[in-house]
Design a protein around this motif. Structure first.
Motif, mmCIF file in Angstrom:
data_model
loop_
_atom_site.group_PDB
_atom_site.id
_atom_site.type_symbol
_atom_site.label_atom_id
_atom_site.label_comp_id
_atom_site.label_asym_id
_atom_site.label_seq_id
_atom_site.Cartn_x
_atom_site.Cartn_y
_atom_site.Cartn_z
ATOM 1 N N CYS A 140 54.395 91.788 25.649
ATOM 2 C CA CYS A 140 54.068 90.832 26.493
ATOM 3 C C CYS A 140 55.100 90.411 27.424
ATOM 4 C CB CYS A 140 53.337 89.630 25.710
ATOM 5 S SG CYS A 140 51.974 89.794 24.759
ATOM 6 N N VAL A 164 57.177 81.627 24.130
ATOM 7 C CA VAL A 164 55.939 82.477 23.680
ATOM 8 C C VAL A 164 55.742 82.132 22.435
ATOM 9 C CG1 VAL A 164 54.911 84.607 23.328
ATOM 10 C CG2 VAL A 164 56.409 84.435 25.409
ATOM 11 N N LEU A 167 44.975 84.260 21.039
ATOM 12 C CA LEU A 167 45.447 83.618 22.300
ATOM 13 C C LEU A 167 46.771 83.406 22.214
ATOM 14 C CD1 LEU A 167 44.757 82.041 24.967
ATOM 15 C CD2 LEU A 167 44.606 80.081 23.356
ATOM 16 N N VAL A 168 47.559 84.083 23.090
ATOM 17 C CA VAL A 168 49.088 83.765 23.281
ATOM 18 C C VAL A 168 49.477 82.902 24.345
ATOM 19 C CG1 VAL A 168 51.083 85.287 23.907
ATOM 20 C CG2 VAL A 168 49.337 86.384 22.838
ATOM 21 N N GLY A 169 50.386 82.011 23.910
ATOM 22 C CA GLY A 169 50.785 81.114 24.807
ATOM 23 C C GLY A 169 52.038 81.176 25.383
ATOM 24 N N ILE A 225 52.673 76.479 32.354
ATOM 25 C CA ILE A 225 52.063 77.181 31.162
ATOM 26 C C ILE A 225 51.345 78.330 31.506
ATOM 27 C CG2 ILE A 225 50.215 76.800 29.421
ATOM 28 C CD1 ILE A 225 51.026 73.670 29.728
ATOM 29 N N ALA A 226 51.210 79.513 30.690
ATOM 30 C CA ALA A 226 50.496 80.543 30.702
ATOM 31 C C ALA A 226 49.808 80.937 29.476
ATOM 32 C CB ALA A 226 51.351 81.596 31.252
ATOM 33 N N LEU A 227 48.473 81.404 29.718
ATOM 34 C CA LEU A 227 47.843 82.179 28.412
ATOM 35 C C LEU A 227 47.221 83.322 28.611
ATOM 36 C CD1 LEU A 227 45.583 78.540 27.711
ATOM 37 C CD2 LEU A 227 47.777 79.444 26.761
ATOM 38 N N GLN A 228 47.291 84.196 27.661
ATOM 39 C CA GLN A 228 46.688 85.182 27.502
ATOM 40 C C GLN A 228 45.735 85.771 26.210
ATOM 41 O OE1 GLN A 228 47.497 87.890 30.136
ATOM 42 N NE2 GLN A 228 45.733 88.965 29.543
ATOM 43 N N ILE A 229 44.831 86.207 26.614
ATOM 44 C CA ILE A 229 43.970 86.724 25.320
ATOM 45 C C ILE A 229 43.865 88.065 24.986
ATOM 46 C CG2 ILE A 229 41.467 86.821 24.295
ATOM 47 C CD1 ILE A 229 40.909 84.254 25.707
#
Length: 180
Positions: free
Chosen positions: A84, A103, A153-155, A171-175
């Protein structure tokens, strides 16, 4: 012949001029919102006056608009690893002071390594730097290992000690979909 420069009468007392170059300088007192001055140039041919010049004083912005972007693999298998990347960008107009990027990993993912300067606090990995210039970006990476199937869900977040006019883009999010 080259002229000698001087400030005309009525110029603020804290203003000065270089007699050889005509460069005007001074430190504006706190609370000053505008001022005016004129400059005279004198040589054997006579004296000429330029001005009046009116200067409006505005405070420099101390705001730094940080934005976080997160890129992770869309899918992993249990036992598999991926990287990531958190990109922190300062859209300005000022430099961001005391920047902290983080993260947060959910259950289902564990950290196996991270880029230079990282510090792990449980499931959160952080990086810090003293200054991020306006228009500059910094990238931080973390290698994750999938430990169980499901959606993870990575924040990520980026903050600084400087006021941020648009905190929602910090803020950013990734599944990540983890399969067996």
């Amino acid at each position: 012949p080259a002229p000698a420069y001087a400030l005309a009468s009525g110029a603020p007392s804290w203003l000065s001029v270089n007699a050889a170059t005509g460069t005007v300088s001074g430190t504006v007192p706190a609370g000053t919102t505008s001022f005016s001055y004129s400059v005279t140039a004198t040589n054997p041919a006579g004296t000429a006056t330029a001005g009046p010049f009116t200067v409006t004083v505005t405070a420099a912005s101390v705001k730094a608009d940080l934005a976080a972007g997160l890129s992770c693999p869309g899918a992993l298998t249990v036992g598999g690893t991926g990287t990531c990347t958190l990109t922190v960008t300062n859209h300005g107009p000022a430099a961001a002071k005391t920047v902290i990027a983080a993260v947060a990993l959910p259950t289902g993912l564990s950290e196996t390594s991270c880029s230079s300067g990282c510090v792990q606090h449980g499931n959160v990995v952080t990086w810090s730097q003293s200054l991020l210039a306006a228009g500059a970006s910094a990238q931080y990476t973390i290698t994750v290992k999938a430990t169980r199937a499901g959606k993870a869900l990575v924040g990520a977040v980026a903050v600084s000690a400087s006021p941020d006019p648009s905190p929602l883009n910090n803020i950013a999010l990734q599944i990540i979909t983890i399969s067996k």
